[in-house]
Design a protein around this motif. Structure first.
Motif, PDB file in Angstrom:
ATOM      1  N   MET A  54       0.828  -1.205   0.000  1.00  0.00           N
ATOM      2  CA  MET A  54       0.000   0.000   0.000  1.00  0.00           C
ATOM      3  C   MET A  54       0.866   1.260   0.000  1.00  0.00           C
ATOM      4  SD  MET A  54      -3.228  -0.557  -0.070  1.00  0.00           S
ATOM      5  CE  MET A  54      -3.942  -2.155  -0.318  1.00  0.00           C
ATOM      6  N   LYS A  55       1.719   1.404  -0.984  1.00  0.00           N
ATOM      7  CA  LYS A  55       2.481   2.638  -1.094  1.00  0.00           C
ATOM      8  C   LYS A  55       1.519   3.755  -1.482  1.00  0.00           C
ATOM      9  CE  LYS A  55       6.862   0.608  -2.431  1.00  0.00           C
ATOM     10  NZ  LYS A  55       7.903   0.567  -3.475  1.00  0.00           N
ATOM     11  N   LEU A  56       1.676   4.900  -0.862  1.00  0.00           N
ATOM     12  CA  LEU A  56       0.780   6.020  -1.128  1.00  0.00           C
ATOM     13  C   LEU A  56       0.804   6.419  -2.599  1.00  0.00           C
ATOM     14  CD1 LEU A  56      -1.210   8.127  -0.157  1.00  0.00           C
ATOM     15  CD2 LEU A  56       0.737   9.560   0.511  1.00  0.00           C
ATOM     16  N   SER A  57       1.968   6.453  -3.201  1.00  0.00           N
ATOM     17  CA  SER A  57       2.043   6.847  -4.614  1.00  0.00           C
ATOM     18  C   SER A  57       1.278   5.861  -5.491  1.00  0.00           C
ATOM     19  CB  SER A  57       3.495   6.955  -5.072  1.00  0.00           C
ATOM     20  OG  SER A  57       4.163   5.722  -4.930  1.00  0.00           O
ATOM     21  N   HIS A  58       1.365   4.568  -5.192  1.00  0.00           N
ATOM     22  CA  HIS A  58       0.616   3.568  -5.955  1.00  0.00           C
ATOM     23  C   HIS A  58      -0.880   3.752  -5.745  1.00  0.00           C
ATOM     24  CE1 HIS A  58       4.243   0.573  -5.998  1.00  0.00           C
ATOM     25  NE2 HIS A  58       4.454   1.660  -6.721  1.00  0.00           N
ATOM     26  N   LEU A  59      -1.265   4.001  -4.500  1.00  0.00           N
ATOM     27  CA  LEU A  59      -2.674   4.195  -4.180  1.00  0.00           C
ATOM     28  C   LEU A  59      -3.235   5.406  -4.925  1.00  0.00           C
ATOM     29  CD1 LEU A  59      -4.872   2.903  -2.471  1.00  0.00           C
ATOM     30  CD2 LEU A  59      -4.202   4.398  -0.597  1.00  0.00           C
ATOM     31  N   MET A  60      -2.450   6.452  -5.037  1.00  0.00           N
ATOM     32  CA  MET A  60      -2.884   7.651  -5.762  1.00  0.00           C
ATOM     33  C   MET A  60      -3.062   7.353  -7.251  1.00  0.00           C
ATOM     34  SD  MET A  60      -0.604  10.449  -3.688  1.00  0.00           S
ATOM     35  CE  MET A  60      -1.203  11.882  -4.565  1.00  0.00           C
ATOM     36  N   HIS A  61      -2.148   6.599  -7.836  1.00  0.00           N
ATOM     37  CA  HIS A  61      -2.271   6.219  -9.248  1.00  0.00           C
ATOM     38  C   HIS A  61      -3.517   5.369  -9.464  1.00  0.00           C
ATOM     39  CE1 HIS A  61       1.438   7.520 -11.303  1.00  0.00           C
ATOM     40  NE2 HIS A  61       1.996   7.427 -10.102  1.00  0.00           N
ATOM     41  N   VAL A  62      -3.753   4.419  -8.572  1.00  0.00           N
ATOM     42  CA  VAL A  62      -4.915   3.533  -8.705  1.00  0.00           C
ATOM     43  C   VAL A  62      -6.210   4.327  -8.550  1.00  0.00           C
ATOM     44  CG1 VAL A  62      -6.150   1.633  -7.577  1.00  0.00           C
ATOM     45  CG2 VAL A  62      -3.713   1.415  -8.077  1.00  0.00           C
ATOM     46  N   ALA A  63      -6.271   5.200  -7.566  1.00  0.00           N
ATOM     47  CA  ALA A  63      -7.474   6.013  -7.363  1.00  0.00           C
ATOM     48  C   ALA A  63      -7.773   6.840  -8.615  1.00  0.00           C
ATOM     49  CB  ALA A  63      -7.310   6.915  -6.149  1.00  0.00           C
ATOM     50  N   HIS A  64      -6.758   7.437  -9.198  1.00  0.00           N
ATOM     51  CA  HIS A  64      -6.949   8.227 -10.413  1.00  0.00           C
ATOM     52  C   HIS A  64      -7.480   7.351 -11.547  1.00  0.00           C
ATOM     53  CE1 HIS A  64      -6.299  11.488 -13.245  1.00  0.00           C
ATOM     54  NE2 HIS A  64      -5.706  10.615 -14.050  1.00  0.00           N
ATOM     55  N   ALA A  65      -6.898   6.167 -11.711  1.00  0.00           N
ATOM     56  CA  ALA A  65      -7.333   5.257 -12.778  1.00  0.00           C
ATOM     57  C   ALA A  65      -8.761   4.761 -12.544  1.00  0.00           C
ATOM     58  CB  ALA A  65      -6.369   4.071 -12.875  1.00  0.00           C
ATOM     59  N   LEU A  66      -9.162   4.629 -11.280  1.00  0.00           N
ATOM     60  CA  LEU A  66     -10.511   4.184 -10.946  1.00  0.00           C
ATOM     61  C   LEU A  66     -11.503   5.344 -10.892  1.00  0.00           C
ATOM     62  CD1 LEU A  66      -9.725   1.568  -8.156  1.00  0.00           C
ATOM     63  CD2 LEU A  66     -10.410   1.107 -10.531  1.00  0.00           C
ATOM     64  N   ARG A  67     -11.011   6.554 -11.128  1.00  0.00           N
ATOM     65  CA  ARG A  67     -11.838   7.769 -11.142  1.00  0.00           C
ATOM     66  C   ARG A  67     -12.528   8.011  -9.799  1.00  0.00           C
ATOM     67  NH1 ARG A  67     -13.135   5.359 -16.313  1.00  0.00           N
ATOM     68  NH2 ARG A  67     -15.229   4.848 -15.619  1.00  0.00           N
ATOM     69  N   VAL A  68     -11.760   7.829  -8.731  1.00  0.00           N
ATOM     70  CA  VAL A  68     -12.240   8.149  -7.370  1.00  0.00           C
ATOM     71  C   VAL A  68     -11.149   8.918  -6.659  1.00  0.00           C
ATOM     72  CG1 VAL A  68     -13.776   6.142  -7.187  1.00  0.00           C
ATOM     73  CG2 VAL A  68     -11.413   5.958  -6.381  1.00  0.00           C
ATOM     74  N   HIS A  69     -11.523   9.577  -5.586  1.00  0.00           N
ATOM     75  CA  HIS A  69     -10.534  10.239  -4.742  1.00  0.00           C
ATOM     76  C   HIS A  69      -9.896   9.186  -3.852  1.00  0.00           C
ATOM     77  CE1 HIS A  69      -8.825  12.949  -1.747  1.00  0.00           C
ATOM     78  NE2 HIS A  69      -8.905  13.878  -2.681  1.00  0.00           N
ATOM     79  N   VAL A  70      -8.647   9.364  -3.547  1.00  0.00           N
ATOM     80  CA  VAL A  70      -7.927   8.371  -2.744  1.00  0.00           C
ATOM     81  C   VAL A  70      -8.637   8.124  -1.403  1.00  0.00           C
ATOM     82  CG1 VAL A  70      -6.287   9.957  -1.652  1.00  0.00           C
ATOM     83  CG2 VAL A  70      -5.613   7.615  -2.082  1.00  0.00           C
ATOM     84  N   THR A  71      -9.282   9.137  -0.848  1.00  0.00           N
ATOM     85  CA  THR A  71      -9.970   8.935   0.429  1.00  0.00           C
ATOM     86  C   THR A  71     -11.162   7.992   0.281  1.00  0.00           C
ATOM     87  OG1 THR A  71     -11.292  10.939   0.107  1.00  0.00           O
ATOM     88  CG2 THR A  71      -9.248  11.150   1.401  1.00  0.00           C
ATOM     89  N   ASP A  72     -11.729   7.877  -0.920  1.00  0.00           N
ATOM     90  CA  ASP A  72     -12.827   6.924  -1.134  1.00  0.00           C
ATOM     91  C   ASP A  72     -12.346   5.485  -0.963  1.00  0.00           C
ATOM     92  OD1 ASP A  72     -14.634   8.973  -1.737  1.00  0.00           O
ATOM     93  OD2 ASP A  72     -14.096   8.931  -3.866  1.00  0.00           O
ATOM     94  N   LEU A  73     -11.081   5.251  -1.208  1.00  0.00           N
ATOM     95  CA  LEU A  73     -10.529   3.909  -1.038  1.00  0.00           C
ATOM     96  C   LEU A  73     -10.121   3.632   0.405  1.00  0.00           C
ATOM     97  CD1 LEU A  73      -8.306   3.769  -4.234  1.00  0.00           C
ATOM     98  CD2 LEU A  73     -10.598   2.796  -3.917  1.00  0.00           C
ATOM     99  N   LEU A  74      -9.939   4.688   1.175  1.00  0.00           N
ATOM    100  CA  LEU A  74      -9.457   4.522   2.552  1.00  0.00           C
ATOM    101  C   LEU A  74     -10.560   4.318   3.558  1.00  0.00           C
ATOM    102  CD1 LEU A  74      -6.628   7.203   2.581  1.00  0.00           C
ATOM    103  CD2 LEU A  74      -6.401   4.727   2.303  1.00  0.00           C
ATOM    104  N   HIS A  75     -11.791   4.705   3.229  1.00  0.00           N
ATOM    105  CA  HIS A  75     -12.894   4.501   4.190  1.00  0.00           C
ATOM    106  C   HIS A  75     -14.184   4.198   3.497  1.00  0.00           C
ATOM    107  CE1 HIS A  75     -14.436   8.528   3.355  1.00  0.00           C
ATOM    108  NE2 HIS A  75     -13.227   9.002   3.556  1.00  0.00           N
TER     109      HIS A  75
END
Length: 75
Positions: A54-75
């Motif tokens: 769960m590297k933050l940079s990877h999570l940010m790339h994935v969130a962008h590709a999934l068209r959501v904000h990174v916080t949507d994946l965290l909670h």
């Protein structure tokens, strides 16, 4: 060798991985297509969905590709 992580961290990582998988499937994406869109390796997506990486940079790339904000994946 890294120290053992507390159970609550492992549970949180698994939950984030589940959210990534659910969103990916909702968008009818494969791990390969998500990896391409996120500019990551498929194995990285696989590890993230399993809650192993769960590297933050990877999570940010994935969130962008999934068209959501990174916080949507965290909670």
């Amino acid at each position: 060798m890294p120290a053992e992580q507390p159970p609550w961290i492992l549970d949180a990582r698994r939950a984030v991985g589940d959210r990534i998988r659910v969103r990916r499937l909702y968008l009818n994406m494969t791990q390969e297509s998500l990896a391409y869109a996120a500019e990551l390796d498929r194995s990285t997506i696989q590890r993230m969905e399993a809650g192993h990486e769960m590297k933050l940079s990877h999570l940010m790339h994935v969130a962008h590709a999934l068209r959501v904000h990174v916080t949507d994946l965290l909670h």
